[in-house]
Design a protein around this motif. Structure first.
Motif, PDB file in Angstrom:
ATOM      1  N   ALA A  42    -109.148  -5.311  37.938  1.00 49.01           N
ATOM      2  CA  ALA A  42    -109.339  -3.877  38.146  1.00 49.01           C
ATOM      3  C   ALA A  42    -107.997  -3.166  38.277  1.00 49.01           C
ATOM      4  O   ALA A  42    -107.798  -2.070  37.723  1.00 49.01           O
ATOM      5  N   PHE A  43    -107.061  -3.804  39.001  1.00 50.59           N
ATOM      6  CA  PHE A  43    -105.737  -3.199  39.159  1.00 50.59           C
ATOM      7  C   PHE A  43    -105.029  -3.069  37.812  1.00 50.59           C
ATOM      8  O   PHE A  43    -104.424  -2.031  37.504  1.00 50.59           O
ATOM      9  N   LEU A  44    -105.123  -4.124  37.001  1.00 46.93           N
ATOM     10  CA  LEU A  44    -104.458  -4.079  35.700  1.00 46.93           C
ATOM     11  C   LEU A  44    -105.078  -3.021  34.788  1.00 46.93           C
ATOM     12  O   LEU A  44    -104.364  -2.320  34.055  1.00 46.93           O
ATOM     13  N   LEU A  45    -106.409  -2.887  34.824  1.00 49.97           N
ATOM     14  CA  LEU A  45    -107.069  -1.875  34.007  1.00 49.97           C
ATOM     15  C   LEU A  45    -106.655  -0.469  34.419  1.00 49.97           C
ATOM     16  O   LEU A  45    -106.377   0.392  33.576  1.00 49.97           O
ATOM     17  N   ILE A  46    -106.629  -0.232  35.743  1.00 52.59           N
ATOM     18  CA  ILE A  46    -106.240   1.090  36.240  1.00 52.59           C
ATOM     19  C   ILE A  46    -104.787   1.386  35.906  1.00 52.59           C
ATOM     20  O   ILE A  46    -104.432   2.485  35.466  1.00 52.59           O
ATOM     21  N   ALA A  47    -103.936   0.368  36.076  1.00 52.92           N
ATOM     22  CA  ALA A  47    -102.524   0.562  35.773  1.00 52.92           C
ATOM     23  C   ALA A  47    -102.326   0.835  34.279  1.00 52.92           C
ATOM     24  O   ALA A  47    -101.524   1.692  33.887  1.00 52.92           O
ATOM     25  N   GLY A  48    -103.068   0.105  33.451  1.00 54.82           N
ATOM     26  CA  GLY A  48    -102.967   0.340  32.012  1.00 54.82           C
ATOM     27  C   GLY A  48    -103.441   1.726  31.626  1.00 54.82           C
ATOM     28  O   GLY A  48    -102.834   2.393  30.776  1.00 54.82           O
ATOM     29  N   TYR A  49    -104.540   2.174  32.252  1.00 56.64           N
ATOM     30  CA  TYR A  49    -105.068   3.503  31.958  1.00 56.64           C
ATOM     31  C   TYR A  49    -104.077   4.580  32.360  1.00 56.64           C
ATOM     32  O   TYR A  49    -103.842   5.550  31.612  1.00 56.64           O
ATOM     33  N   VAL A  50    -103.473   4.431  33.555  1.00 57.68           N
ATOM     34  CA  VAL A  50    -102.481   5.409  34.019  1.00 57.68           C
ATOM     35  C   VAL A  50    -101.275   5.414  33.091  1.00 57.68           C
ATOM     36  O   VAL A  50    -100.744   6.482  32.728  1.00 57.68           O
ATOM     37  N   PHE A  51    -100.836   4.222  32.669  1.00 56.01           N
ATOM     38  CA  PHE A  51     -99.663   4.141  31.792  1.00 56.01           C
ATOM     39  C   PHE A  51     -99.934   4.825  30.457  1.00 56.01           C
ATOM     40  O   PHE A  51     -99.115   5.611  29.973  1.00 56.01           O
ATOM     41  N   VAL A  52    -101.095   4.538  29.855  1.00 55.54           N
ATOM     42  CA  VAL A  52    -101.421   5.152  28.564  1.00 55.54           C
ATOM     43  C   VAL A  52    -101.566   6.659  28.709  1.00 55.54           C
ATOM     44  O   VAL A  52    -101.137   7.431  27.853  1.00 55.54           O
ATOM     45  N   SER A  53    -102.180   7.106  29.813  1.00 52.49           N
ATOM     46  CA  SER A  53    -102.355   8.543  30.038  1.00 52.49           C
ATOM     47  C   SER A  53    -101.015   9.249  30.173  1.00 52.49           C
ATOM     48  O   SER A  53    -100.830  10.365  29.667  1.00 52.49           O
ATOM     49  N   LEU A  54    -100.072   8.609  30.832  1.00 54.76           N
ATOM     50  CA  LEU A  54     -98.759   9.227  31.008  1.00 54.76           C
ATOM     51  C   LEU A  54     -98.006   9.336  29.683  1.00 54.76           C
ATOM     52  O   LEU A  54     -97.236  10.284  29.478  1.00 54.76           O
ATOM     53  N   THR A  55     -98.226   8.369  28.791  1.00 53.64           N
ATOM     54  CA  THR A  55     -97.507   8.439  27.510  1.00 53.64           C
ATOM     55  C   THR A  55     -97.964   9.617  26.664  1.00 53.64           C
ATOM     56  O   THR A  55     -97.249  10.036  25.743  1.00 53.64           O
ATOM     57  N   ILE A  56     -99.149  10.168  26.950  1.00 52.90           N
ATOM     58  CA  ILE A  56     -99.653  11.292  26.164  1.00 52.90           C
ATOM     59  C   ILE A  56     -98.824  12.549  26.397  1.00 52.90           C
ATOM     60  O   ILE A  56     -98.666  13.382  25.499  1.00 52.90           O
ATOM     61  N   VAL A  57     -98.273  12.678  27.611  1.00 50.45           N
ATOM     62  CA  VAL A  57     -97.558  13.907  27.955  1.00 50.45           C
ATOM     63  C   VAL A  57     -96.064  13.810  27.722  1.00 50.45           C
ATOM     64  O   VAL A  57     -95.355  14.804  27.906  1.00 50.45           O
ATOM     65  N   ILE A  58     -95.586  12.652  27.295  1.00 50.67           N
ATOM     66  CA  ILE A  58     -94.157  12.554  27.017  1.00 50.67           C
ATOM     67  C   ILE A  58     -93.914  12.956  25.561  1.00 50.67           C
ATOM     68  O   ILE A  58     -94.849  13.001  24.761  1.00 50.67           O
ATOM     69  N   PRO A  59     -92.677  13.291  25.175  1.00 53.99           N
ATOM     70  CA  PRO A  59     -92.401  13.748  23.812  1.00 53.99           C
ATOM     71  C   PRO A  59     -92.920  12.776  22.756  1.00 53.99           C
ATOM     72  O   PRO A  59     -92.882  11.556  22.924  1.00 53.99           O
ATOM     73  N   ALA A  60     -93.377  13.358  21.644  1.00 60.89           N
ATOM     74  CA  ALA A  60     -93.980  12.535  20.596  1.00 60.89           C
ATOM     75  C   ALA A  60     -92.981  11.600  19.948  1.00 60.89           C
ATOM     76  O   ALA A  60     -93.343  10.555  19.416  1.00 60.89           O
ATOM     77  N   GLN A  61     -91.695  11.964  19.952  1.00 57.75           N
ATOM     78  CA  GLN A  61     -90.693  11.138  19.293  1.00 57.75           C
ATOM     79  C   GLN A  61     -90.281   9.926  20.118  1.00 57.75           C
ATOM     80  O   GLN A  61     -89.507   9.093  19.670  1.00 57.75           O
ATOM     81  N   THR A  62     -90.780   9.819  21.330  1.00 57.66           N
ATOM     82  CA  THR A  62     -90.401   8.710  22.188  1.00 57.66           C
ATOM     83  C   THR A  62     -90.929   7.392  21.636  1.00 57.66           C
ATOM     84  O   THR A  62     -92.108   7.299  21.293  1.00 57.66           O
TER      85      THR A  62
END
Length: 254
Positions: free
Chosen positions: A17-37
């Protein structure tokens, strides 16, 4: 008394559960960073095939072109010479009956049914050389100056030699069906004894979304021409009357 130690299953479940939540948070955060990253690009490449929602989910084959059938007929005038009509947009005549109808019947668009179900499928199954052959006139002129149909065996042989014979046979069958439909429609519309018939498919591409309200057409029409065909069928007056009734019901005019 010490608290009971969690079981191995509980520990494993909590870790998952921790890994799933951490993965979800990580993927969600990448959406708001610049597209060229680079990180965002890597995450996007890994997750898009599994989780991305595209319009193809809701419309696998969006309508990008509108196919319309146009026909041109030839008949003998009083002097015995061939008279040719102007191009007639058969699809437009039929669509007058469905304009403004929120629940039109497919039977009201016979040309679309005819083209989509058999004819265009058979045509696009041909290779490029075979398609070029379909643009030729399919008749021969006899010694008496009368145009006669090219024999089926010759059509199969010549068209099949340019590709596969199976595709050639399927197209010739569909072509004969289109010839019958076009001849009957032209006979009813022009009220003449049609001797030769020709058709073409006009593809209309709607303006893209940004220009959807523009009056000017953004894209040029694409036209696929087919050669003249002999109208080789006996005309049943009752069938012609039915076609005439359909034309009149849709406000068609000669």
């Amino acid at each position: 008394m010490s608290a009971p130690r969690p079981s191995a299953g509980t520990t494993a479940g909590a870790l998952i559960a921790f890994l799933l939540i951490a993965g979800y948070v990580f993927v969600s955060l990448t959406i708001v960073i610049p597209a060229q990253t680079p990180v965002r690009q890597a995450v996007s490449n890994a997750t898009t095939p599994l989780f991305s929602q595209r319009w193809s989910m809701f419309a696998p084959h969006p309508l990008r072109e509108i196919a319309q059938l146009e026909i041109r007929a030839e008949w003998r005038g009083a002097d015995g010479k061939l008279t040719s009509s102007e191009w007639l947009d058969v699809s437009q005549v039929e669509r007058r009956g469905v304009t403004g109808d929120p629940l039109p019947s497919r039977v009201q668009e016979s040309t679309w049914n005819t083209m989509s179900i058999a004819y265009l499928s058979a045509y696009y199954a041909l290779n490029q050389k075979q398609r070029e052959y379909t643009a030729r006139p399919w008749f021969v002129q006899g010694d008496d100056k009368v145009y006669r149909p090219t024999p089926d065996a010759r059509l199969v042989s010549e068209l099949g030699a340019l590709g596969t014979e199976g595709a050639a046979v399927d197209f010739i069958r569909a072509d004969y069906m289109m010839m019958r439909f076009s001849t009957l429609f032209a006979t009813a519309y022009f009220e003449q004894d049609v001797e030769r018939i020709q058709w073409r498919i006009r593809y209309l591409k709607p303006n893209d979304f940004a220009h959807r309200f523009d009056d000017d057409q953004q894209f040029a029409d694409r036209v696929v021409d087919f050669g003249l065909r002999p109208s080789q069928l006996s005309i049943d007056p009752s069938v012609v009357a039915d076609f005439r009734a359909v034309i009149d019901a849709r406000g068609g005019s000669r």
